[in-house]
Write a protein that holds these residues in place. Structure first.
Motif, PDB file in Angstrom:
ATOM      1  N   TYR A 126      92.216 -58.047  32.934  1.00  0.00           N
ATOM      2  CA  TYR A 126      91.999 -56.983  33.917  1.00  0.00           C
ATOM      3  C   TYR A 126      92.247 -55.652  33.217  1.00  0.00           C
ATOM      4  CZ  TYR A 126      92.218 -55.149  38.769  1.00  0.00           C
ATOM      5  OH  TYR A 126      91.977 -54.509  39.957  1.00  0.00           O
ATOM      6  N   ALA A 127      91.154 -54.916  32.918  1.00  0.00           N
ATOM      7  CA  ALA A 127      91.245 -53.746  32.045  1.00  0.00           C
ATOM      8  C   ALA A 127      90.860 -52.445  32.749  1.00  0.00           C
ATOM      9  CB  ALA A 127      90.333 -53.943  30.836  1.00  0.00           C
ATOM     10  N   ARG A 128      91.372 -51.352  32.200  1.00  0.00           N
ATOM     11  CA  ARG A 128      90.931 -50.027  32.661  1.00  0.00           C
ATOM     12  C   ARG A 128      89.422 -49.929  32.457  1.00  0.00           C
ATOM     13  NH1 ARG A 128      95.189 -45.700  32.014  1.00  0.00           N
ATOM     14  NH2 ARG A 128      93.427 -44.330  31.646  1.00  0.00           N
ATOM     15  N   LYS A 186     106.793 -58.037  33.663  1.00  0.00           N
ATOM     16  CA  LYS A 186     106.416 -58.554  34.969  1.00  0.00           C
ATOM     17  C   LYS A 186     105.159 -57.829  35.444  1.00  0.00           C
ATOM     18  CE  LYS A 186     111.201 -59.609  36.265  1.00  0.00           C
ATOM     19  NZ  LYS A 186     112.303 -59.323  37.215  1.00  0.00           N
ATOM     20  N   TRP A 187     104.508 -58.424  36.470  1.00  0.00           N
ATOM     21  CA  TRP A 187     103.263 -57.839  36.969  1.00  0.00           C
ATOM     22  C   TRP A 187     103.444 -56.370  37.361  1.00  0.00           C
ATOM     23  CZ3 TRP A 187      99.943 -60.885  35.188  1.00  0.00           C
ATOM     24  CH2 TRP A 187      99.938 -62.274  35.396  1.00  0.00           C
ATOM     25  N   GLY A 188     104.477 -56.087  38.123  1.00  0.00           N
ATOM     26  CA  GLY A 188     104.691 -54.710  38.585  1.00  0.00           C
ATOM     27  C   GLY A 188     104.878 -53.734  37.449  1.00  0.00           C
ATOM     28  N   ASP A 189     105.572 -54.155  36.386  1.00  0.00           N
ATOM     29  CA  ASP A 189     105.775 -53.280  35.226  1.00  0.00           C
ATOM     30  C   ASP A 189     104.464 -53.065  34.487  1.00  0.00           C
ATOM     31  OD1 ASP A 189     108.494 -53.045  35.780  1.00  0.00           O
ATOM     32  OD2 ASP A 189     108.984 -54.848  34.618  1.00  0.00           O
ATOM     33  N   GLY A 190     103.624 -54.100  34.437  1.00  0.00           N
ATOM     34  CA  GLY A 190     102.319 -53.951  33.811  1.00  0.00           C
ATOM     35  C   GLY A 190     101.459 -52.949  34.564  1.00  0.00           C
ATOM     36  N   VAL A 191     101.515 -53.019  35.885  1.00  0.00           N
ATOM     37  CA  VAL A 191     100.784 -52.067  36.722  1.00  0.00           C
ATOM     38  C   VAL A 191     101.244 -50.641  36.406  1.00  0.00           C
ATOM     39  CG1 VAL A 191     100.481 -51.240  39.101  1.00  0.00           C
ATOM     40  CG2 VAL A 191     100.293 -53.698  38.583  1.00  0.00           C
ATOM     41  N   SER A 192     102.550 -50.432  36.301  1.00  0.00           N
ATOM     42  CA  SER A 192     103.090 -49.092  36.018  1.00  0.00           C
ATOM     43  C   SER A 192     102.626 -48.596  34.656  1.00  0.00           C
ATOM     44  CB  SER A 192     104.622 -49.126  36.069  1.00  0.00           C
ATOM     45  OG  SER A 192     105.076 -49.425  37.379  1.00  0.00           O
ATOM     46  N   ASP A 196     100.382 -45.225  34.127  1.00  0.00           N
ATOM     47  CA  ASP A 196     100.895 -44.114  33.338  1.00  0.00           C
ATOM     48  C   ASP A 196     100.151 -43.917  32.021  1.00  0.00           C
ATOM     49  OD1 ASP A 196     102.752 -43.819  35.342  1.00  0.00           O
ATOM     50  OD2 ASP A 196     104.330 -44.935  34.294  1.00  0.00           O
ATOM     51  N   GLY A 197      99.136 -44.751  31.778  1.00  0.00           N
ATOM     52  CA  GLY A 197      98.343 -44.598  30.563  1.00  0.00           C
ATOM     53  C   GLY A 197      98.970 -45.200  29.323  1.00  0.00           C
ATOM     54  N   VAL A 219      94.465 -47.069  42.483  1.00  0.00           N
ATOM     55  CA  VAL A 219      94.828 -45.840  41.765  1.00  0.00           C
ATOM     56  C   VAL A 219      94.124 -45.707  40.416  1.00  0.00           C
ATOM     57  CG1 VAL A 219      97.069 -45.602  42.876  1.00  0.00           C
ATOM     58  CG2 VAL A 219      96.880 -46.972  40.796  1.00  0.00           C
ATOM     59  N   ARG A 220      93.529 -46.787  39.927  1.00  0.00           N
ATOM     60  CA  ARG A 220      92.792 -46.745  38.658  1.00  0.00           C
ATOM     61  C   ARG A 220      91.505 -47.539  38.799  1.00  0.00           C
ATOM     62  NH1 ARG A 220      95.487 -43.178  37.504  1.00  0.00           N
ATOM     63  NH2 ARG A 220      96.965 -42.862  35.787  1.00  0.00           N
ATOM     64  N   ASP A 221      90.417 -47.021  38.208  1.00  0.00           N
ATOM     65  CA  ASP A 221      89.178 -47.790  38.167  1.00  0.00           C
ATOM     66  C   ASP A 221      89.358 -48.908  37.145  1.00  0.00           C
ATOM     67  OD1 ASP A 221      87.893 -46.180  40.023  1.00  0.00           O
ATOM     68  OD2 ASP A 221      87.126 -44.806  38.491  1.00  0.00           O
TER      69      ASP A 221
END
Length: 330
Positions: A126-128, A186-192, A196-197, A219-221
């Motif tokens: 799952y990538a930017r 963890k998933w949530g940390d990966g999302v952050s 944050d780029g 929040v991100r495409d």
């Protein structure tokens, strides 16, 4: 004399009847106190077992199943040593255990298969959306210095992606040599990190829609990298996965289907659990299939006939007896 003979005949008939009562009838009297290992609380493996506990306990009032947290890799060992009576895991891990492949490269003589959950765990990158390639092959061939996230070393997800990359002779260390970075979070940390780029993609595993992935898409495409048929075939042969098509529209902006490696949940049981109890569990689950399908959206494909399919490790004889009686297997 005639009355005495009649009494003997009646007694013999009664004894014969009780001696031939099948497990299906005797199961109403089955009793057991069982300890079951799921995954993390609220996770897929935990939800699998809470549904089993509810359905079996409703069918057999004297059967108590307490669900405790666990991990899909460790659950196999814990069932083998008797710390757990039954547990959820992935069929791909059972395949590794059956073949003696690391990290499950030791004997598990007391682990038996019970039934397949028949869910679909998709593994996808799952990538930017602005990530410079659209496929996993491109990432590897161009040695993109990707900053990726995956779960902790030894977890099912981390092992699956590590083995997937190994099918192309790529390791986590190779990615670092390309100038990339591997974040075990963890998933949530990966999302952050992606928000944050500080990361480009997450090596994801999900039963349908995952909350963290849906949140990230707001929040991100985002996009999902594609796997080629050749790479999928190599991964499936190496890891025991099967190709499954992740439907379009599962996440915001992903309006295309993606063929992914996929696994399914497998419920395992200790070999020392009696045939009568194992029989009662699978019978309750087969008869409660409609309820289990409604327990969680991920289980919507669950059927009684599918319970003995796609399993690794030897089948518990109590379960085998029920499946054979119902014609679900030979």
């Amino acid at each position: 004399m005639r009355l005495k003979s009649l009494g003997i005949v009646i007694l013999l008939v009664m004894l014969f009847s009780f001696s031939t009562v099948p497990f299906a009838t005797a199961g109403s009297d089955v009793s057991a106190v069982l300890r079951a290992g799921g995954g993390a609380v609220g996770g897929a493996g935990f939800v699998m077992l809470t549904g089993v506990s509810k359905i079996v306990s409703n069918a057999h009032k004297k059967v108590s199943i307490t669900v405790v947290p666990g991990g899909w890799v460790g659950n196999i060992t814990r069932v083998n040593v008797g710390e757990l009576d039954l547990a959820s895991t992935a069929n791909t891990l059972c395949g590794l255990a059956e073949k003696g492949i690391a990290p499950l490269n030791k004997p598990f003589p007391d682990v038996r298969a019970l039934f397949s959950v028949q869910d679909t765990m998709y593994y996808f990158m799952y990538a930017r959306k602005d990530f410079p390639v659209d496929s996993v092959e491109e990432l590897i061939e161009k040695k993109i210095p990707v900053r990726l996230c995956t779960l902790s070393p030894g977890s099912v997800t981390e092992m699956q992606f590590r083995n997937a990359l190994a099918s192309k002779n790529v390791t986590w260390d190779d990615i670092k040599k390309w100038g990339g970075k591997v974040n075990f979070v963890k998933w949530g940390d990966g999302v952050s990190l992606i928000k944050d780029g500080h990361a480009d993609l997450i090596c994801a595993a999900a039963l349908g829609k995952a909350g963290w992935a849906m949140e990230l898409a707001t929040v991100r495409d985002m996009k999902v990298l594609k796997w080629s048929p050749a790479l999928l075939d190599a991964i499936n042969k190496k890891t025991g996965t099967k190709t499954a098509t992740m439907p379009a529209g599962l996440y915001k902006g992903i309006d295309y289907t993606v063929d992914c490696p996929a696994s399914s949940g497998e419920i395992i049981i200790n070999a020392k659990v009696s045939d009568k109890v194992a029989y009662a569990i699978v019978k309750a689950m087969a008869e409660g299939a409609d309820e289990y399908r409604n327990h969680h959206a991920a289980f919507r494909s669950f059927t009684a006939k599918g319970m003995p399919t796609g399993l690794f490790l030897p089948l518990h004889p109590g379960a085998a007896k029920y499946y054979q009686e119902m014609g679900y297997m030979k």
